[in-house]
Design an enzyme around this catalytic site. Structure first.
Site, short mmCIF file in Angstrom:
data_model
loop_
_atom_site.label_atom_id
_atom_site.label_comp_id
_atom_site.label_asym_id
_atom_site.label_seq_id
_atom_site.Cartn_x
_atom_site.Cartn_y
_atom_site.Cartn_z
N THR A 44 -22.56 16.75 -34.93
CA THR A 44 -22.77 16.75 -36.38
C THR A 44 -24.17 17.20 -36.73
OG1 THR A 44 -21.25 14.87 -36.57
CG2 THR A 44 -22.67 15.31 -38.45
N TYR A 107 -9.68 13.74 -41.53
CA TYR A 107 -8.79 14.13 -42.62
C TYR A 107 -7.33 13.83 -42.32
CZ TYR A 107 -6.86 16.51 -46.65
OH TYR A 107 -6.17 16.76 -47.80
N TYR A 133 -15.73 9.90 -29.96
CA TYR A 133 -16.69 9.68 -31.04
C TYR A 133 -15.99 8.99 -32.20
CZ TYR A 133 -20.39 11.05 -34.41
OH TYR A 133 -21.38 11.06 -35.36
N ARG A 138 -17.39 9.52 -41.52
CA ARG A 138 -17.13 10.96 -41.67
C ARG A 138 -15.66 11.31 -41.49
NH1 ARG A 138 -21.41 14.79 -41.81
NH2 ARG A 138 -23.46 13.84 -41.54
N LYS A 162 -18.83 6.93 -28.28
CA LYS A 162 -19.99 6.94 -29.17
C LYS A 162 -19.58 6.15 -30.40
CE LYS A 162 -22.98 9.91 -31.98
NZ LYS A 162 -23.24 11.30 -32.48
N ILE A 204 -26.49 8.21 -28.52
CA ILE A 204 -26.55 9.63 -28.89
C ILE A 204 -27.21 9.64 -30.25
CG2 ILE A 204 -25.23 11.70 -29.44
CD1 ILE A 204 -23.16 10.82 -27.39
#
Length: 293
Positions: A44, A107, A133, A138, A162, A204
């Site tokens: 990202t 989404y 992740y 997000r 993560k 991270i």
């Protein structure tokens, strides 16, 4: 594969709309000189969402080539499309990455069964260690520990997560569900120290773009049981962590890299735009107080 310590989610420098390879190589070298434990291109913070597949493969190749096996490279290769994630994972493996970072599909909001099928399909096509992740802020989907355990059981390549919820109860439950041998990495710079305390192995990080030594040292001191020293470094980074999210990541961190003279420009790709004028003095003040500019 052992993942331990601070891994920088690398910002991607652009110049005149293209990837600035010379600056990127210098940046990677500086990160290694500063003692970073690993690097993560095309996440990202690296603006992967606006990179073409060709650019993503090239950026990973540049990173792997510059690193020369001195630290692990975990390449961002996730997508909300399983087919596209397979293609990106293949690019990462061909480029020589040590592992990939695989975001949960955004989404689409798949069911737990859909998540398992997604990661199984990637692993079946391209076998390379993967860090899953979980960033519901997000993606709109929170991967809960019992469902993560189902994925880990079904996909041997899934070696780590993560965890970017900022929820320490959930982080602790990851270790409870998946076992102490499963690697838990923070994806939230505000909570690295408490995550280490519940069984995490590292982070991270966004802030390690500009403070790689401090973040790496904090993780190392904690693992050496110098908890007071680790706390002091965590407190030192706290105001900088807040400043890195005064606007959407990676706007503040890339602006900071420019202010520090590490990047010649703070160029973004739409729909990401430069830092608002009213936030620049606040960012500069924090960086000055931290001795970064």
């Amino acid at each position: 594969m052992i993942l331990r310590g601070a891994f920088t989610a690398l910002s991607t420098p652009f110049r005149d709309g293209a990837v600035d390879e010379a600056t990127y190589r210098d940046f990677i070298e500086w990160q290694i000189d500063q003692g970073i434990d690993g690097l993560v291109p095309c996440g990202t913070t690296g603006e992967a969402a606006t990179l073409s597949h060709e650019e993503q493969g090239r950026i990973i190749r540049i990173c792997v080539d510059q690193v020369r096996r001195r630290v692990p490279v975990i390449a961002g290769a996730g997508s909300n499309s399983t087919r596209e994630a397979i293609e990106l994972t293949r690019l990462a493996k061909e480029a020589g990455a040590d592992a990939t970072l695989q975001i949960t599909p955004y989404y689409n909001k798949p069911t737990p069964e859909g998540l398992i099928a997604h990661f199984k399909a990637i692993a079946a096509e391209v076998s390379i260690p993967m860090v899953i992740y979980n960033v519901p802020g997000r993606t709109g989907l929170n991967l809960l520990p019992p469902d993560l355990k189902r994925i880990v059981d079904a996909v041997p390549q899934a070696i780590a997560v993560k965890e970017a919820t900022g929820n320490m109860c959930q982080a602790a439950e990851v270790i409870e569900c998946c076992g102490k041998s499963f690697q838990l990495l923070s994806g939230d710079d505000f909570t690295v120290l408490p995550l280490l305390a519940v069984g995490g192995q590292g982070v991270i990080s966004v802030v390690s773009n500009i403070m790689p030594k401090t973040m790496s040292d904090m993780c190392r001191l904690f693992m050496e049981k110098d908890h007071d020293g680790a706390l002091n470094l965590s407190l030192k980074m706290a105001p900088v962590n807040r400043a890195m999210f005064v606007e959407t990541n990676p706007i503040p961190v890339k602006t900071s890299l420019k202010l520090m003279g590490i990047f010649p420009t703070a160029e973004f790709r739409l729909p990401i735009v430069p830092l608002r004028d009213e936030n620049l003095p606040r960012l500069e003040a924090v960086l000055k107080d931290a001795g970064l500019i």
